[in-house]
Write a protein that holds these residues in place. Structure first.
Motif, short mmCIF file in Angstrom:
data_model
loop_
_atom_site.label_atom_id
_atom_site.label_comp_id
_atom_site.label_asym_id
_atom_site.label_seq_id
_atom_site.Cartn_x
_atom_site.Cartn_y
_atom_site.Cartn_z
N ALA A 161 -4.46 -3.74 -2.42
CA ALA A 161 -5.86 -3.33 -2.58
C ALA A 161 -5.98 -1.81 -2.50
O ALA A 161 -6.74 -1.19 -3.25
N ALA A 162 -5.23 -1.22 -1.58
CA ALA A 162 -5.32 0.22 -1.40
C ALA A 162 -4.76 0.98 -2.60
O ALA A 162 -5.19 2.10 -2.90
N PHE A 168 -12.24 -9.88 -9.87
CA PHE A 168 -11.11 -9.41 -10.68
C PHE A 168 -10.05 -8.79 -9.76
O PHE A 168 -8.86 -8.98 -9.92
N ARG A 169 -10.54 -8.05 -8.81
CA ARG A 169 -9.65 -7.41 -7.85
C ARG A 169 -8.84 -8.46 -7.08
O ARG A 169 -7.63 -8.35 -6.93
N GLU A 170 -9.56 -9.48 -6.63
CA GLU A 170 -8.88 -10.54 -5.87
C GLU A 170 -7.84 -11.25 -6.72
O GLU A 170 -6.77 -11.60 -6.24
N GLU A 171 -8.19 -11.43 -7.98
CA GLU A 171 -7.24 -12.09 -8.88
C GLU A 171 -5.97 -11.23 -9.06
O GLU A 171 -4.86 -11.74 -9.04
N PRO A 189 -0.52 1.51 -9.86
CA PRO A 189 0.57 2.47 -9.99
C PRO A 189 1.83 1.95 -9.26
O PRO A 189 1.71 1.36 -8.18
N CYS A 190 2.98 2.16 -9.87
CA CYS A 190 4.21 1.58 -9.30
C CYS A 190 5.10 2.57 -8.56
O CYS A 190 6.24 2.27 -8.24
N PHE A 191 4.55 3.75 -8.27
CA PHE A 191 5.37 4.78 -7.60
C PHE A 191 5.90 4.33 -6.24
O PHE A 191 7.07 4.50 -5.93
N LYS A 192 5.02 3.73 -5.46
CA LYS A 192 5.41 3.33 -4.11
C LYS A 192 6.55 2.31 -4.14
O LYS A 192 7.46 2.35 -3.32
N LEU A 193 6.47 1.39 -5.10
CA LEU A 193 7.48 0.33 -5.20
C LEU A 193 8.84 0.89 -5.58
O LEU A 193 9.88 0.31 -5.26
#
Ligand code: ARG
Length: 564
Positions: free
Chosen positions: A24-25, A4-7, A41-45
């Motif tokens: 991944a991180a 699921f993660r890879e997807e 989470p979209c904070f970094k973006l």
């Protein structure tokens, strides 16, 4: 969960300016399943894209293509939440567990890296107290947790087998020692001698001078002194090993403090060459006032080295030998300053790996009065604790399951499991108030509770005629089933989390959650009485729960009896 993660990574990579590792991180596990199985989470973006995190999440929710692994992908505030397709999650989780068996949960993220774990480290000729129990069980659990992540682990028992106390012991033994008592119960006898020495020395200070002289002889390889020390050490170690065998604990090395004797001059020289040593009242010290710490003592006035000197030497030796990724010291919180000093001196000597040395502290353990009488007043002996636990467990088993065949063996597994779990289920830094009623409570958050859920599953599986059989796990889409599956799927994440914080309590909590979720499921959903297809799928599910409980308890060093 890996697929699921890879997807998710595949889906996101095409739509955000981040690479595989960065995505991944960032991926998180939401605090509860209503919020999805993964959250991005979209904070970094927000910085790079110059939009609010919420706007980015909403946009991504629109933009991401459909995927057969996810039922829904939703924006919730600044998070993008992923909901796994129930059938797929059920299939992949249950199938991997039943295929991988005791390997399930393991990963290779620590491959080719070494973790050195310094734990237990009792002192020779002194009873193995409950303080050392904490270090032993926490260290042992961390050993297995890192091992499950693919690290090479080196467990070191840094025995307290050197120091001025051996001078006292030799003097005491030569005066009052009794060969027979020594043979019978070495630690007991040696400890009595030690206590007697201290009380007599109060009125006869010349005893202390004698002790100093004998320690000097020991350091100078005097044959009588050395033979006595060797004997005390050997006999003590035999008793410790008996206790380790009861607990199922092993070490890769028993290089204790004495092991470094020949290397200490060089160590002191190296610290001197680094320009860090100064004299203070005839002693050699490293001044740490710039770091706002008291000085680190390397050599006393009389030339004797200290605990810190040995730890400096041992750390350098261990790095040379193992090139460790991390070196953990599982030692009580009362030694925090000592380790801070040692690590600071190593740093000042220019060793960059000093950053990778870590004190893993823990709080005190106290026994609630009542069921535990202590042989020596204040001192609680580990062995008494383990015996008491086994006894109490046996009483309970006797009552609950009088026809059980191997009662003694099971009582031991349950009793000792309860003690280990009673320790590990607490956040290690907290002080523990150990309460027999609590740790042995079959319905509390205890080892017996988890072991009992496991035994119950074993019993259902024994009754299930024709099992193991073919099964279709995609039938397991009900809420109770999914709640269990969601937890099982997170096992590896939990091991990673436990290692990241060096907290076995993460795993302890997890196995309790799995047992509780199983009980809920079993209460709501018939297994043996279900329609044949569903019956088999549910049997597969509980078999998977059984396996995860076994693997989880194993990480903690606790047995999982099949009947109790
Ligand atoms: N023997 C010590 C004690 O009982 C613990 C040693 C811990 N390990 C170390 N490398 N200092 O307090």
């Amino acid at each position: 969960m890996q697929m699921f993660r890879e997807e998710i990574i595949r889906l996101l990579e095409a739509n955000v300016p981040l690479d595989t590792e960065q995505i991944a991180a960032e991926l998180e596990t939401p605090p509860n399943p209503q919020m999805g199985d993964f959250a991005f989470p979209c904070f970094k973006l927000a910085k790079t894209l110059r939009k609010s995190p919420a706007a980015i999440a909403a946009e991504l929710a629109e933009k991401l293509p459909e995927s057969e692994l996810f039922a829904r992908i939703e924006a919730k505030g600044p998070y993008l939440n992923f909901f796994c397709e129930r059938k797929k999650l059920a299939q992949m989780t249950v199938e991997s567990i039943l295929q991988q068996k005791e390997q399930y949960g393991r990963t290779g993220i620590g491959k080719d890296k070494t973790i050195v774990i310094d734990f237990s480290a009792p002192n020779i000729a002194k009873p193995f107290g409950v303080g050392h129990l904490r270090s032993t069980v926490i260290g042992h659990a961390l050993y297995r947790i890192y091992q499950a992540l693919g690290y090479r682990c080196v467990g070191i028992n840094h025995l307290g087998d050197w120091g001025t106390q051996f001078g006292k012991l030799i003097v005491a033994y030569r005066m009052w020692g009794n060969e027979e008592l020594l043979e019978k119960n070495a630690i007991n006898h040696l400890y009595e001698l030690y206590v007697r020495f201290h009380s007599e020395a109060e009125n006869r200070p010349e005893l202390d001078d004698e002790a100093r002289a004998w320690f000097k002889k020991l350091e100078d390889d005097d044959s009588e002194a050395y033979a006595l020390w060797q004997r005390f050490r050997q006999l003590s170690l035999e008793e410790f090993k008996r206790i380790y065998a009861i607990l199922g604990v092993e070490f890769d090395s028993y290089q204790g403090e004495s092991y470094y004797n020949e290397m200490l001059d060089d160590t002191v020289k190296m610290v001197e060459e680094a320009g860090l040593v100064s004299q203070s009242e005839g002693a050699l010290i490293v001044d740490l006032s710039a770091e706002e710490m008291p000085p680190c003592l390397l050599r006393k006035q009389d030339g004797a080295t200290l605990y810190a000197t040995r730890d400096l030497c041992a750390a350098i030796y261990r790095y040379q030998k193992y090139k460790f990724e991390k070196a953990l010291y599982v030692v009580g919180a009362d030694q925090a300053l000592h380790f801070q000093q040692v690590f600071t001196v190593l740093k000042k000597m220019g060793y960059d790996w000093a950053e990778r040395c870590l004190h893993v502290p823990f709080g005190l353990i106290r026994f609630k009065e009542g069921k535990m009488s202590t042989r020596k007043g204040t001192l609680v002996l580990l062995e008494d604790v383990l015996d008491r636990a086994t006894e109490l467990a046996k009483e309970i088993i006797q009552e609950k399951n009088p026809t059980l065949e191997n009662k003694d063996e099971v009582a031991r597994q349950v009793g000792i499991g309860a003690v280990i779990f009673g320790d590990l289920s607490n956040d290690r830094i907290k002080n523990i108030e150990f309460d027999w009623d609590k740790v042995l409570d079959f319905s509390g958050e205890t080892a017996p509770y988890v072991q009992y859920a496991h035994a119950r599953i074993c019993s259902i599986l024994r009754k299930a005629e024709g099992w193991p059989a073919a099964y279709d796990a995609s039938l397991l889409t009900g809420d109770e089933e999914q709640a269990v599956i969601g937890l099982l799927a997170r096992f590896t994440d939990m091991i990673i989390r436990a290692a990241a914080a060096n907290k076995p309590s993460v795993i302890a909590r997890y196995v309790v959650d799995v047992a509780a979720e199983f009980n809920k499921f079993y209460h709501q959903c018939p297994v043996l009485q279900a329609e044949p297809e569903l019956r088999n799928a549910r049997l597969a599910l509980i078999d998977a729960v059984r396996q995860v409980l076994v693997n989880g308890l194993w990480l903690l060093g606790i047995a999982a009896p099949e009947e109790m």
